[in-house]
Design a protein around this motif. Structure first.
Motif, PDB file in Angstrom:
ATOM      1  N   ASP A  19       0.708  -1.258   0.176  1.00 11.31           N
ATOM      2  CA  ASP A  19      -0.274   0.337  -0.474  1.00 11.31           C
ATOM      3  C   ASP A  19       0.699   1.485   0.325  1.00 11.31           C
ATOM      4  O   ASP A  19       1.841   1.352   0.771  1.00 11.31           O
ATOM      5  N   ASP A  20       0.357   2.121  -0.890  1.00 13.59           N
ATOM      6  CA  ASP A  20       1.123   3.376  -0.444  1.00 13.59           C
ATOM      7  C   ASP A  20       0.394   4.356   0.074  1.00 13.59           C
ATOM      8  O   ASP A  20      -0.646   4.654  -0.112  1.00 13.59           O
ATOM      9  N   CYS A  21       0.995   5.286   1.734  1.00  9.22           N
ATOM     10  CA  CYS A  21       0.888   5.817   2.171  1.00  9.22           C
ATOM     11  C   CYS A  21       1.114   7.852   2.212  1.00  9.22           C
ATOM     12  O   CYS A  21       3.162   7.456   1.901  1.00  9.22           O
ATOM     13  N   LEU A  22       0.921   8.893   2.362  1.00  8.62           N
ATOM     14  CA  LEU A  22       1.721   9.798   2.642  1.00  8.62           C
ATOM     15  C   LEU A  22       2.340   9.628   4.081  1.00  8.62           C
ATOM     16  O   LEU A  22       0.974   9.704   4.775  1.00  8.62           O
ATOM     17  N   VAL A  23       3.127   9.842   4.437  1.00 11.04           N
ATOM     18  CA  VAL A  23       3.462  10.249   5.741  1.00 11.04           C
ATOM     19  C   VAL A  23       3.753  11.372   5.867  1.00 11.04           C
ATOM     20  O   VAL A  23       4.422  12.466   5.697  1.00 11.04           O
ATOM     21  N   PHE A  24       3.220  12.445   7.259  1.00 10.90           N
ATOM     22  CA  PHE A  24       3.470  13.520   8.306  1.00 10.90           C
ATOM     23  C   PHE A  24       3.175  13.082   9.457  1.00 10.90           C
ATOM     24  O   PHE A  24       2.676  12.378   9.874  1.00 10.90           O
ATOM     25  N   HIS A  25       3.835  14.946   9.754  1.00  9.29           N
ATOM     26  CA  HIS A  25       3.585  14.364  11.435  1.00  9.29           C
ATOM     27  C   HIS A  25       2.284  15.458  11.731  1.00  9.29           C
ATOM     28  O   HIS A  25       1.912  16.767  10.824  1.00  9.29           O
ATOM     29  N   TRP A  26       1.439  15.523  12.308  1.00  9.26           N
ATOM     30  CA  TRP A  26       0.261  16.387  12.631  1.00  9.26           C
ATOM     31  C   TRP A  26      -0.306  16.237  14.819  1.00  9.26           C
ATOM     32  O   TRP A  26      -0.769  14.873  14.686  1.00  9.26           O
ATOM     33  N   ILE A  30       4.714  20.921  18.987  1.00 14.08           N
ATOM     34  CA  ILE A  30       6.016  19.773  19.563  1.00 14.08           C
ATOM     35  C   ILE A  30       5.322  19.926  21.623  1.00 14.08           C
ATOM     36  O   ILE A  30       5.269  21.572  21.419  1.00 14.08           O
ATOM     37  N   PRO A  31       5.102  20.008  22.022  1.00 20.11           N
ATOM     38  CA  PRO A  31       5.373  17.855  21.872  1.00 20.11           C
ATOM     39  C   PRO A  31       3.685  17.267  21.647  1.00 20.11           C
ATOM     40  O   PRO A  31       3.936  16.112  21.910  1.00 20.11           O
ATOM     41  N   ASP A  32       3.561  17.637  20.701  1.00 18.26           N
ATOM     42  CA  ASP A  32       2.104  17.077  20.361  1.00 18.26           C
ATOM     43  C   ASP A  32       2.069  16.380  19.540  1.00 18.26           C
ATOM     44  O   ASP A  32       0.839  15.675  18.523  1.00 18.26           O
ATOM     45  N   GLU A  33       3.329  16.735  18.719  1.00 19.76           N
ATOM     46  CA  GLU A  33       3.212  15.844  17.054  1.00 19.76           C
ATOM     47  C   GLU A  33       3.209  14.291  17.341  1.00 19.76           C
ATOM     48  O   GLU A  33       3.715  13.770  17.644  1.00 19.76           O
TER      49      GLU A  33
END
Length: 50
Positions: A19-26, A30-33
């Motif tokens: 499977d292809d996924c978009l990965v990002f921080h949300w 900081i520090p909730d990422e």
């Protein structure tokens, strides 16, 4: 997400199951990422979020 909330960059990841996924921080606070993975479809010249 609205454009005013988007910062940084994402990356495309192909999982071991193919499977292809978009990965990002949300959220981008900081520090909730936390890492987010959103399934995507890779098209000829585009990436479609599923």
């Amino acid at each position: 997400m609205t454009p005013s909330l988007i910062r940084g960059h994402g990356m495309i990841l192909r999982t071991s199951s193919g499977d292809d996924c978009l990965v990002f921080h949300w959220p981008n606070n900081i520090p909730d990422e936390r890492v987010e993975l959103t399934e995507v479809e890779i098209l000829r010249a585009r990436v479609r979020i599923l």
